[in-house]
Design an enzyme around this catalytic site. Sequence first.
Site, PDB file in Angstrom:
ATOM      1  CG  ASP A  41      12.139  17.441  28.733  1.00  0.00           C
ATOM      2  OD1 ASP A  41      13.169  16.299  29.485  1.00  0.00           O
ATOM      3  OD2 ASP A  41      10.955  17.124  29.594  1.00  0.00           O
ATOM      4  CB  ALA A  42      15.229  21.130  24.197  1.00  0.00           C
ATOM      5  CD  GLU A 125      -6.046  15.365  24.831  1.00  0.00           C
ATOM      6  OE1 GLU A 125      -5.983  14.069  25.470  1.00  0.00           O
ATOM      7  OE2 GLU A 125      -7.702  14.809  23.515  1.00  0.00           O
ATOM      8  CE  LYS A 127       4.173  15.843  24.454  1.00  0.00           C
ATOM      9  NZ  LYS A 127       4.784  15.669  25.830  1.00  0.00           N
ATOM     10  CE  LYS A 306      -4.720  12.487  21.861  1.00  0.00           C
ATOM     11  NZ  LYS A 306      -4.658  12.230  24.004  1.00  0.00           N
ATOM     12  CE  LYS A 330       8.464  17.620  23.104  1.00  0.00           C
ATOM     13  NZ  LYS A 330       8.772  16.960  24.271  1.00  0.00           N
TER      14      LYS A 330
HETATM   15  S1  IVH Z   1      -1.963  10.453  24.278  1.00  0.00           S
HETATM   16  C1  IVH Z   1      -1.278   6.356  21.879  1.00  0.00           C
HETATM   17  N1  IVH Z   1      -2.754  12.941  24.990  1.00  0.00           N
HETATM   18  O1  IVH Z   1       3.613  12.494  26.227  1.00  0.00           O
HETATM   19  C2  IVH Z   1      -0.472   8.072  22.316  1.00  0.00           C
HETATM   20  N2  IVH Z   1      -0.428  11.471  25.466  1.00  0.00           N
HETATM   21  O2  IVH Z   1       5.380  12.432  24.667  1.00  0.00           O
HETATM   22  C3  IVH Z   1      -1.245   8.006  23.563  1.00  0.00           C
HETATM   23  N3  IVH Z   1       1.486  12.958  27.427  1.00  0.00           N
HETATM   24  O3  IVH Z   1       2.640   8.959  26.218  1.00  0.00           O
HETATM   25  C4  IVH Z   1      -0.655   9.476  23.918  1.00  0.00           C
HETATM   26  N4  IVH Z   1      -0.119  14.617  27.541  1.00  0.00           N
HETATM   27  O4  IVH Z   1       3.190   9.984  28.939  1.00  0.00           O
HETATM   28  C5  IVH Z   1      -1.793  11.901  25.128  1.00  0.00           C
HETATM   29  N5  IVH Z   1      -2.860  14.868  26.280  1.00  0.00           N
HETATM   30  C6  IVH Z   1      -2.396  14.144  26.080  1.00  0.00           C
HETATM   31  C7  IVH Z   1      -0.919  14.090  26.620  1.00  0.00           C
HETATM   32  C8  IVH Z   1       0.006  13.060  26.586  1.00  0.00           C
HETATM   33  C9  IVH Z   1       0.489  13.938  27.937  1.00  0.00           C
HETATM   34  C10 IVH Z   1       2.397  12.383  27.679  1.00  0.00           C
HETATM   35  C11 IVH Z   1       1.654  11.365  27.455  1.00  0.00           C
HETATM   36  C12 IVH Z   1       3.135  10.335  26.278  1.00  0.00           C
HETATM   37  C13 IVH Z   1       3.899  11.213  26.489  1.00  0.00           C
HETATM   38  C14 IVH Z   1       4.286  10.966  25.003  1.00  0.00           C
END
Ligand code: IVH
Length: 713
Positions: A41-42, A125, A127, A306, A330
């Site tokens: 990914d990196a 939160e 990821k 967010k 990240k």
């Molecule tokens: S919010 C419009 N929150 O990361 C915002 N995404 O790299 C949409 N992901 O597409 C995403 N944990 O698949 C959000 N706590 C989290 C997340 C998260 C994992 C994933 C998700 C997103 C991707 C982007």
Amino acid sequence: MARSKPLLDAKETRDRIVALRAEVLKHQRAYHQQDAPLISDAQYDALVRELEELESAFPDLAPGTSPVDQVGFAPKREFSEVRHRVPMLSLNNAFEPQDVEQYVARLAQNLGLAADAPELRFSAELKFDGIAVSLRYERGLLTQAATRGDGSVGEDITVNIRVIPSVPPRLTGNSIPEVLEVRGEVLMQKQDFAALNQRQAALGEKVFVNPRNAAAGSLRQLDPAVTASRPLSFFAYGTGEVVLSRELESKLLTHSDWLNALQGWGLPVGTLRRSQLDAEGLRRFYADVLARRSDLPFEIDGVVYKLESLALQAKAGFVSRAPRFAIAHKFPAEEASTRLLDIDVQVGRTGALTPVARLEPVFVGGVTVTNATLHNEDEITRKGLMIGDTVWVRRAGDVIPEVLGTIAALRPADARPFVMPMCCPVCGTKTVRESGEAVSRCPAGLSCKAQRKQAFLHFAQRKAMDIEGLGEKIVDQLVDGGHVTHLSDIYRLDVPLLSNLERMAEKSAQNLLDQIDRSRDASLARFLFALGIRHVGERTARDLALHFQSIDALRSATVEELMQAPDVGPVVAASIRSFFDLPEQAAVVDGLCAQVRITRLDDRPAVAPVSVTVEGVKAAGEVGQTSTQAASYPFTGMTVVLTGTLSSMSRDQASDWIVALGGKASGSVSAKTSLVVAGEAAGSKLAKAQELGVKVIDEAAFLAIIAPYRQDS
Ligand code: IVH
């Protein structure tokens, strides 16, 4: 965030953009359609970053659409399509703290606010490192589930989603919206992933390189029965289309309000989250989660911030493929790909030959990795590795680096297979591999220099004779120079000899000699462990010391008598017997006995005689440290697990207290666990204990239990 690049002319820049676009597209296809990424990914992020920088710096040289504006990839053909009513977007990434600062500053500017305005608050939160899905509930019933696909059109995976236990088929609670699209991530827990791979390997089936790929492969199965057999979890982190009453809408004003509401309707939401944070709060959240990352039961690749206020979210708007209201911060990647330059063979203390991967230096898990153990020949075959391959390397937390597997597509024409040497690479003796054993060994024992060096290092280590300063560099010189042959030769070293060694002055030679002298006074448990008898670890050594009470009694015990000691089975007993039967080893032990005074049986904390009641358990009578039976202590008959960090003592010391007070210290939580002691930053073990309903106490409670027995308090 700009990275310096060599200057290119216009043609070179255009060529680079075209090549990068093709490369990014290839990796998007491999990742999203084939669930088989070719790079980490990196590395993918680095490619995208370079492409974005070139495209924005030279828009005239980069006409047409770019793959970086595309989210994910078009659906696999076999699944029917689902058009997302609200697009499933991606997130922009921050890597460094400055990237987050810049993001907050720019966002404040866009919103017409000061950077420290009180309205500018964020939720934070995890990821989750899984697969993004959208679940549609109509009047509380799950009606459809889809993958993200290209962000506009995804794959219909409704039947597969229905078999995931944590996805409720029906919402519960009050004020359920007419329509609720829940966005979240499907993932596989680390333990489940390891078990699945073990099963797959046993069946000769494909093993997955990481939990994310396993989750993707399991979710996108045309036969939902296969999905059902794979343990998947789901976490919600947001919403898509929502139709709800005005009354409810007026109550849900922040992102955290929404997450709480989703939780209230029975949807799983990550518990490790914070609300209403300012920039300093975000920094702390990042550091806290990073420290707990390896303890979490599932993989994360960062944290997400967010904007709390939904009104401000709407005002912030979007940049092509991502909302402005959120950013992913990240973590350093725990996996990376690199070249396997060669495979060396190391000889261990017991003669085991271990192949070690020599890697092109790669930054992974926050450090530069150049070596990784490959364990044994079978492991190399199982992973299908060839020298010259590009391989996946993983380093998570403090765990030693591991080669996960090879990227077959990138194998060069001159790749060559690894062949285990027939002779010891250090002393040349023909190796042996007993049937049923995975490991080849050099049978030369202490006459092999490699084994001799390891025997000295083992003898000197902290948990053995604890001779500080007798490390690899000194041992190498002592053995290679022929200054020491038997372990007891250590006690004949003197300052003139030691100060002649490289990097040794008279003062450090004297210090080392003092340490050596100090070690002459030892417990029987330490001494037995230090001998390096195969299968006799620290705990067994202590059990043997307490059972036999003298080196002579142990040396003359038969296999049957040895098996009377706690936890000693036929393999351990046979190993002890054959160690003492070897004349060469007997001479080593005799030599050491002439130098070392065994003054006690073990080094557990001394237990003071007390009679108190702790949590209803009576601790009665006087029990000396050489006796393990009879009286009842606070942990008598209990299996106790330590997790997290204790501030007032080391884990080893805490384990010693548990054992000294009648308990068994165990490393993992199960239904058999009686008690968990949770220190700072306790992670998955704590979660498991809570899940199983095992009693949990904190450090203060633990200290209160042991306090009456401490002679130092
Ligand atoms: S919010 C419009 N929150 O990361 C915002 N995404 O790299 C949409 N992901 O597409 C995403 N944990 O698949 C959000 N706590 C989290 C997340 C998260 C994992 C994933 C998700 C997103 C991707 C982007």
